[in-house]
Design a protein around this motif. Structure first.
Motif, PDB file in Angstrom:
ATOM      1  N   ARG A 294      -7.950  -1.159   0.034  1.00  0.00           N
ATOM      2  CA  ARG A 294      -8.760  -0.551  -0.815  1.00  0.00           C
ATOM      3  C   ARG A 294      -9.370   0.585   0.013  1.00  0.00           C
TER       4      ARG A 294
ATOM      5  N   LEU B 160      -6.268   3.222  -6.000  1.00  0.00           N
ATOM      6  CA  LEU B 160      -5.552   1.888  -6.280  1.00  0.00           C
ATOM      7  C   LEU B 160      -4.404   1.958  -7.175  1.00  0.00           C
ATOM      8  N   SER B 161      -4.230   2.782  -8.204  1.00  0.00           N
ATOM      9  CA  SER B 161      -3.159   2.938  -9.057  1.00  0.00           C
ATOM     10  C   SER B 161      -1.655   3.096  -8.376  1.00  0.00           C
ATOM     11  N   GLU B 162      -1.952   3.777  -7.280  1.00  0.00           N
ATOM     12  CA  GLU B 162      -0.682   4.086  -6.668  1.00  0.00           C
ATOM     13  C   GLU B 162      -0.751   3.604  -5.271  1.00  0.00           C
ATOM     14  N   ASN B 163      -1.572   2.622  -5.175  1.00  0.00           N
ATOM     15  CA  ASN B 163      -1.492   1.989  -3.794  1.00  0.00           C
ATOM     16  C   ASN B 163      -0.612   0.748  -3.518  1.00  0.00           C
ATOM     17  N   ALA B 164       0.697   0.921  -3.070  1.00  0.00           N
ATOM     18  CA  ALA B 164       1.487  -0.341  -2.857  1.00  0.00           C
ATOM     19  C   ALA B 164       1.224  -1.365  -2.081  1.00  0.00           C
TER      20      ALA B 164
ATOM     21  N   TYR C   2      -2.018  -2.385  -1.855  1.00  0.00           N
ATOM     22  CA  TYR C   2      -2.991  -3.141  -2.343  1.00  0.00           C
ATOM     23  C   TYR C   2      -2.335  -4.200  -3.386  1.00  0.00           C
ATOM     24  N   HIS C   3      -1.295  -3.487  -4.208  1.00  0.00           N
ATOM     25  CA  HIS C   3      -0.866  -4.331  -5.337  1.00  0.00           C
ATOM     26  C   HIS C   3      -0.035  -5.445  -4.630  1.00  0.00           C
TER      27      HIS C   3
ATOM     28  N   LYS D 146      -2.292  -8.149  -3.224  1.00  0.00           N
ATOM     29  CA  LYS D 146      -3.042  -8.709  -4.759  1.00  0.00           C
ATOM     30  C   LYS D 146      -1.983 -10.032  -5.243  1.00  0.00           C
ATOM     31  N   GLU D 147      -0.734  -9.283  -5.171  1.00  0.00           N
ATOM     32  CA  GLU D 147       0.379 -10.147  -5.653  1.00  0.00           C
ATOM     33  C   GLU D 147       0.564 -11.434  -4.841  1.00  0.00           C
TER      34      GLU D 147
END
Length: 158
Positions: free
Chosen positions: A38, A43-47, A49-50, A53-54
């Motif tokens: 974060r 966050l929309s293009e933050n691999a 972070y994603h 989260k996954e």
């Protein structure tokens, strides 16, 4: 009512240890990873972070699954069983009637099955076919690779 999940005491201990590790080590680490990602901004293009989260979602789902499985556990201690009939927990030595190849398995709960160490699930075609049979009997099993016939050489509950 939920269906009981048969397992050995060792299998129950392994699942409890996995749940402890997920709750005390893996989940706090992934929460830290999410916080770190974060801080990297958008966050929309933050691999990272994603991905974190996954991973968090997978850990939470596994914890939930383990909690449900352990709550339905029917622990059966094979060392307290005896006899010559194949039942849950039995260690069974078989000979393939066609090839004379010998194999040994222990029949365990679905969560404990691990063919690499000789543990097969009570729900497997082989285990289901063996249940209730005794040393010296031949058992025909419809396997995915085709029918096989095994002779039961030994049954133990050590």
């Amino acid at each position: 009512m939920s269906e009981k999940v048969p397992m050995t005491p060792e299998g129950q201990a392994r699942l409890r240890e996995e749940m402890r590790r997920l709750k005390e080590i893996d989940l706090p680490q992934v929460v830290k990873d999410i916080g770190t990602a974060r801080e990297h901004g958008d966050l929309s293009e933050n691999a990272e972070y994603h991905a974190a989260k996954e991973r968090q979602g997978m850990i939470v789902a596994r914890i939930s699954y383990l909690e449900q499985t352990l709550s339905r556990a029917e622990v059966i201690d094979p060392s307290k069983l005896s006899g010559s009939k194949v039942q849950f927990g039995a260690k069974v030595k078989l000979a393939n009637v066609d090839t004379d190849e010998e194999q040994s398995f222990q029949i365990v709960g679905p969560e404990e099955a691990d063919l690499k160490v000789g543990r097969i699930s009570i729900a497997s075609p082989l285990a289901r076919a063996l249940l209730g049979h005794e040393v010296g009997e031949e058992v025909r099993v419809n396997m995915p690779a085709g029918p096989r016939t095994y002779e039961i050489l030994e049954v133990s509950y050590a």
